[in-house]
Design a protein around this motif. Sequence first.
Motif, PDB file in Angstrom:
ATOM      1  N   GLN A 401     116.221 128.222 -62.786  1.00 22.43           N
ATOM      2  CA  GLN A 401     117.430 128.741 -63.437  1.00 22.43           C
ATOM      3  C   GLN A 401     118.113 127.526 -64.069  1.00 22.43           C
ATOM      4  OE1 GLN A 401     119.498 130.241 -65.364  1.00 22.43           O
ATOM      5  NE2 GLN A 401     119.364 132.103 -64.098  1.00 22.43           N
ATOM      6  N   VAL A 402     117.896 127.353 -65.366  1.00 21.45           N
ATOM      7  CA  VAL A 402     118.319 126.143 -66.063  1.00 21.45           C
ATOM      8  C   VAL A 402     119.794 126.185 -66.439  1.00 21.45           C
ATOM      9  CG1 VAL A 402     117.913 124.699 -68.100  1.00 21.45           C
ATOM     10  CG2 VAL A 402     115.994 125.794 -66.950  1.00 21.45           C
ATOM     11  N   ALA A 403     120.315 127.371 -66.744  1.00 21.74           N
ATOM     12  CA  ALA A 403     121.689 127.481 -67.243  1.00 21.74           C
ATOM     13  C   ALA A 403     122.447 128.564 -66.485  1.00 21.74           C
ATOM     14  CB  ALA A 403     121.677 127.770 -68.735  1.00 21.74           C
ATOM     15  N   PRO A 404     122.763 128.323 -65.203  1.00 21.33           N
ATOM     16  CA  PRO A 404     123.518 129.329 -64.447  1.00 21.33           C
ATOM     17  C   PRO A 404     124.934 129.484 -64.985  1.00 21.33           C
ATOM     18  CG  PRO A 404     123.266 127.316 -63.166  1.00 21.33           C
ATOM     19  CD  PRO A 404     122.454 127.130 -64.401  1.00 21.33           C
ATOM     20  N   GLU A 405     125.525 130.633 -64.685  1.00 23.56           N
ATOM     21  CA  GLU A 405     126.892 130.895 -65.148  1.00 23.56           C
ATOM     22  C   GLU A 405     127.903 130.074 -64.352  1.00 23.56           C
ATOM     23  OE1 GLU A 405     127.502 135.057 -64.813  1.00 23.56           O
ATOM     24  OE2 GLU A 405     125.988 135.587 -66.320  1.00 23.56           O
ATOM     25  N   GLY A 406     129.072 129.904 -64.946  1.00 28.19           N
ATOM     26  CA  GLY A 406     130.193 129.292 -64.232  1.00 28.19           C
ATOM     27  C   GLY A 406     130.092 127.793 -64.041  1.00 28.19           C
ATOM     28  N   GLY A 407     129.230 127.139 -64.810  1.00 23.96           N
ATOM     29  CA  GLY A 407     129.140 125.689 -64.720  1.00 23.96           C
ATOM     30  C   GLY A 407     128.463 125.165 -63.467  1.00 23.96           C
ATOM     31  N   GLN A 408     127.731 126.026 -62.741  1.00 25.00           N
ATOM     32  CA  GLN A 408     127.013 125.573 -61.551  1.00 25.00           C
ATOM     33  C   GLN A 408     125.870 124.635 -61.940  1.00 25.00           C
ATOM     34  OE1 GLN A 408     125.846 128.673 -58.608  1.00 25.00           O
ATOM     35  NE2 GLN A 408     126.724 130.107 -60.072  1.00 25.00           N
ATOM     36  N   LEU A 409     125.423 123.844 -60.969  1.00 25.22           N
ATOM     37  CA  LEU A 409     124.216 123.060 -61.166  1.00 25.22           C
ATOM     38  C   LEU A 409     123.015 124.004 -61.262  1.00 25.22           C
ATOM     39  CD1 LEU A 409     124.642 120.121 -58.597  1.00 25.22           C
ATOM     40  CD2 LEU A 409     124.813 119.990 -61.095  1.00 25.22           C
ATOM     41  N   PRO A 410     122.020 123.654 -62.041  1.00 23.85           N
ATOM     42  CA  PRO A 410     120.805 124.478 -62.091  1.00 23.85           C
ATOM     43  C   PRO A 410     120.079 124.466 -60.744  1.00 23.85           C
ATOM     44  CG  PRO A 410     120.512 122.443 -63.336  1.00 23.85           C
ATOM     45  CD  PRO A 410     121.954 122.498 -62.948  1.00 23.85           C
ATOM     46  N   TYR A 411     119.103 125.378 -60.590  1.00 26.21           N
ATOM     47  CA  TYR A 411     118.429 125.507 -59.300  1.00 26.21           C
ATOM     48  C   TYR A 411     117.106 126.240 -59.475  1.00 26.21           C
ATOM     49  CZ  TYR A 411     120.728 130.095 -59.683  1.00 26.21           C
ATOM     50  OH  TYR A 411     121.170 131.325 -60.122  1.00 26.21           O
ATOM     51  N   HIS A 412     116.305 126.203 -58.435  1.00 27.17           N
ATOM     52  CA  HIS A 412     115.097 127.027 -58.377  1.00 27.17           C
ATOM     53  C   HIS A 412     115.474 128.365 -57.742  1.00 27.17           C
ATOM     54  CE1 HIS A 412     111.941 123.521 -58.444  1.00 27.17           C
ATOM     55  NE2 HIS A 412     112.754 123.511 -59.489  1.00 27.17           N
ATOM     56  N   GLU A 413     115.071 129.440 -58.409  1.00 24.34           N
ATOM     57  CA  GLU A 413     115.404 130.785 -57.936  1.00 24.34           C
ATOM     58  C   GLU A 413     114.141 131.425 -57.342  1.00 24.34           C
ATOM     59  OE1 GLU A 413     118.205 134.435 -59.543  1.00 24.34           O
ATOM     60  OE2 GLU A 413     117.112 133.217 -60.997  1.00 24.34           O
ATOM     61  N   TRP A 414     114.218 131.801 -56.066  1.00 16.10           N
ATOM     62  CA  TRP A 414     113.087 132.369 -55.334  1.00 16.10           C
ATOM     63  C   TRP A 414     113.288 133.875 -55.187  1.00 16.10           C
ATOM     64  CZ3 TRP A 414     109.642 129.316 -51.780  1.00 16.10           C
ATOM     65  CH2 TRP A 414     109.663 127.950 -52.088  1.00 16.10           C
ATOM     66  N   PHE A 415     112.338 134.632 -55.701  1.00 22.59           N
ATOM     67  CA  PHE A 415     112.375 136.094 -55.587  1.00 22.59           C
ATOM     68  C   PHE A 415     111.397 136.488 -54.483  1.00 22.59           C
ATOM     69  CE2 PHE A 415     113.780 134.981 -59.773  1.00 22.59           C
ATOM     70  CZ  PHE A 415     114.793 135.895 -60.065  1.00 22.59           C
ATOM     71  N   ILE A 416     111.919 137.002 -53.375  1.00 25.89           N
ATOM     72  CA  ILE A 416     111.093 137.264 -52.195  1.00 25.89           C
ATOM     73  C   ILE A 416     111.261 138.713 -51.749  1.00 25.89           C
ATOM     74  CG2 ILE A 416     110.561 136.581 -49.822  1.00 25.89           C
ATOM     75  CD1 ILE A 416     111.846 133.880 -50.356  1.00 25.89           C
ATOM     76  N   GLU A 417     110.126 139.368 -51.535  1.00 30.63           N
ATOM     77  CA  GLU A 417     110.143 140.677 -50.876  1.00 30.63           C
ATOM     78  C   GLU A 417     109.805 140.435 -49.400  1.00 30.63           C
ATOM     79  OE1 GLU A 417     107.732 144.938 -50.828  1.00 30.63           O
ATOM     80  OE2 GLU A 417     107.630 143.677 -52.639  1.00 30.63           O
ATOM     81  N   PHE A 418     110.769 140.719 -48.542  1.00 35.75           N
ATOM     82  CA  PHE A 418     110.622 140.475 -47.109  1.00 35.75           C
ATOM     83  C   PHE A 418     110.102 141.722 -46.401  1.00 35.75           C
ATOM     84  CE2 PHE A 418     113.946 137.451 -48.359  1.00 35.75           C
ATOM     85  CZ  PHE A 418     113.535 136.287 -47.715  1.00 35.75           C
ATOM     86  N   GLY A 419     109.291 141.503 -45.358  1.00 40.62           N
ATOM     87  CA  GLY A 419     108.992 142.581 -44.419  1.00 40.62           C
ATOM     88  C   GLY A 419     110.121 142.694 -43.418  1.00 40.62           C
ATOM     89  N   THR A 420     110.541 141.526 -42.919  1.00 37.62           N
ATOM     90  CA  THR A 420     111.747 141.428 -42.085  1.00 37.62           C
ATOM     91  C   THR A 420     112.626 140.338 -42.685  1.00 37.62           C
ATOM     92  OG1 THR A 420     110.582 139.867 -40.618  1.00 37.62           O
ATOM     93  CG2 THR A 420     110.631 142.186 -39.958  1.00 37.62           C
ATOM     94  N   LEU A 455     117.827 125.445 -53.591  1.00 38.22           N
ATOM     95  CA  LEU A 455     117.276 126.708 -54.077  1.00 38.22           C
ATOM     96  C   LEU A 455     118.088 127.915 -53.609  1.00 38.22           C
ATOM     97  CD1 LEU A 455     115.550 128.403 -51.677  1.00 38.22           C
ATOM     98  CD2 LEU A 455     114.112 126.378 -51.873  1.00 38.22           C
ATOM     99  N   ILE A 456     117.993 128.994 -54.356  1.00 42.41           N
ATOM    100  CA  ILE A 456     118.669 130.254 -54.023  1.00 42.41           C
ATOM    101  C   ILE A 456     117.614 131.352 -53.886  1.00 42.41           C
ATOM    102  CG2 ILE A 456     120.231 132.050 -54.891  1.00 42.41           C
ATOM    103  CD1 ILE A 456     121.905 129.829 -56.161  1.00 42.41           C
ATOM    104  N   VAL A 457     117.714 132.113 -52.808  1.00 43.42           N
ATOM    105  CA  VAL A 457     116.767 133.202 -52.543  1.00 43.42           C
ATOM    106  C   VAL A 457     117.364 134.530 -52.983  1.00 43.42           C
ATOM    107  CG1 VAL A 457     115.576 134.517 -50.747  1.00 43.42           C
ATOM    108  CG2 VAL A 457     115.619 132.021 -50.637  1.00 43.42           C
ATOM    109  N   ARG A 458     116.598 135.318 -53.727  1.00 48.05           N
ATOM    110  CA  ARG A 458     116.973 136.680 -54.080  1.00 48.05           C
ATOM    111  C   ARG A 458     116.055 137.625 -53.303  1.00 48.05           C
ATOM    112  NH1 ARG A 458     121.625 135.005 -56.335  1.00 48.05           N
ATOM    113  NH2 ARG A 458     121.277 133.813 -58.270  1.00 48.05           N
TER     114      ARG A 458
END
Length: 499
Positions: A401-420, A455-458
């Motif tokens: 995520q190179v250009a997040p909103e609100g002037g945050q620092l960029p980050y790696h965005e992890w999209f995870i489907e969890f079983g638990t 990193l941020i987990v979704r």
Amino acid sequence: MGIKASLSKVFAWFVNRQLNTMRTNALALQQKNFSHLVHQAKNTAFGIDHNFAAINNYEDFKKQVPVRDYEELRPYIERVVNGEENVTWPGKPAYLAKTSGTTSGVKYIPISKESMPEHIKAARNALLSYIHETGKADFVDGKMIFLQGSPVLAEKHGIQTGRLSGIVAHHVPGYLQKNRLPSYQTNCIEDWEEKVDAIVEETKNEDMRLISGIPPWCQMYFDRLSAISGGKKIKDIFPNFKLYVHGGVNYQPYRARMEESIGFGIDSIETYPASEGFIAFQDSQKEKGLLLMVDAGIFYEFIPSDEYFNENPTRINLKDVDLDKNYALILNTSAGLWGYSIGDTVKFVSKDPYKIVVSGRIKHYISAFGEHVIGEEVEQALLSVAAEEGIDIIEFTVAPQVAPEGGQLPYHEWFIEFGTEPKDMVAFALKVDKALQQKNIYYFDLIEGNILQPLIVRSLKKDAFINYMRSQGKLGGQNKVPRLSNDRKIADELSGYIV
């Protein structure tokens, strides 16, 4: 024990002797392959264009034949597809394997009459190696299922064309045909979900002993079997099921959920088949790595993965590889691929014999800020924390995520489907981030220097990845979601599935 199982043990002993010869003569066999391939192709259009007649050694070869990916080889391959003979290999190919490239659209990979038997031999020898080492051969007497593409082949200018798994279905040895499921009619169903349902109906009362297929699609098969049987474990549906054969993706992210569905820690065999050639297979349940097929009509080259995009990267053959170093894999084959960058990265875990692990894809990485994070690193970081926390991971992918909103620092965005799901998502994400920092010094420096935030987990909804693949028309078969991307194409699509 039935007669097939008994005979298979004798055959396994014989084949293991052959494999031992291969194991101990790898460099000589590679040199023999090299000389044979260049000699056979010297009068083809490619051989003439690249002065094969003047090639006497590997150094000559490197000067004449550049490394190319599919797009760069496309002008030659299109001539093959259009029916022209003697383009990159004598005559016409026996088949064209149709694949979906991540950057090249539909690709057609030639398979020659010389290369086709190597696919069958390697798959057979993977099973025989298991029998020889473990003494377990009872699965040969029961039913076996191969979750694969349709065996219906089209024709382009006199060449049979289809998915590799569908082509291979026409070459299954006769002694296995009576044991093999699903039926030809069921295998021809194109819609993946309809096909899985048909396979469930066809196999639910059979004596299934071996199951083969890509892990996420086998998991779908297991889930539907369990659903129609009132929630039973697979071991209770198929009490003699003892062996799982897989390839195409790393099994580790799927292992815990697969074994939970099965009901025990099943023996498994990893294979490394590709349309371009059957490259390696797991020959031992005790030792790490896949045995490299050095006598299968392929001459291998390797480029250190951190040099791959350099103008003049180091380019070596098997004798010069180092252990525990990531290499981009380059193939020269008896189907007429030359200096071909298959797109995978491998790492050697042994040189006696030569054994590899598949560590990722050369173009599947994140380096939006110079971090060059690779698939092996994200998988190991996530799985180590998930195992420690008792978290079940179904599927995941990562993007910057190179250009997040609100002037945050960029980050790696992890999209995870969890079983638990983790009880504390923020704490879980921080643990994964720390694990990734330990594996990649460049990522560590970017976090420490406040260039990136952790990193941020979704968390994604149930069946998010299945629904995403369905929406892309890529559900089932050999299709899989890349573990990571350097752009937002997949991430933006998955954003609609966030919990």
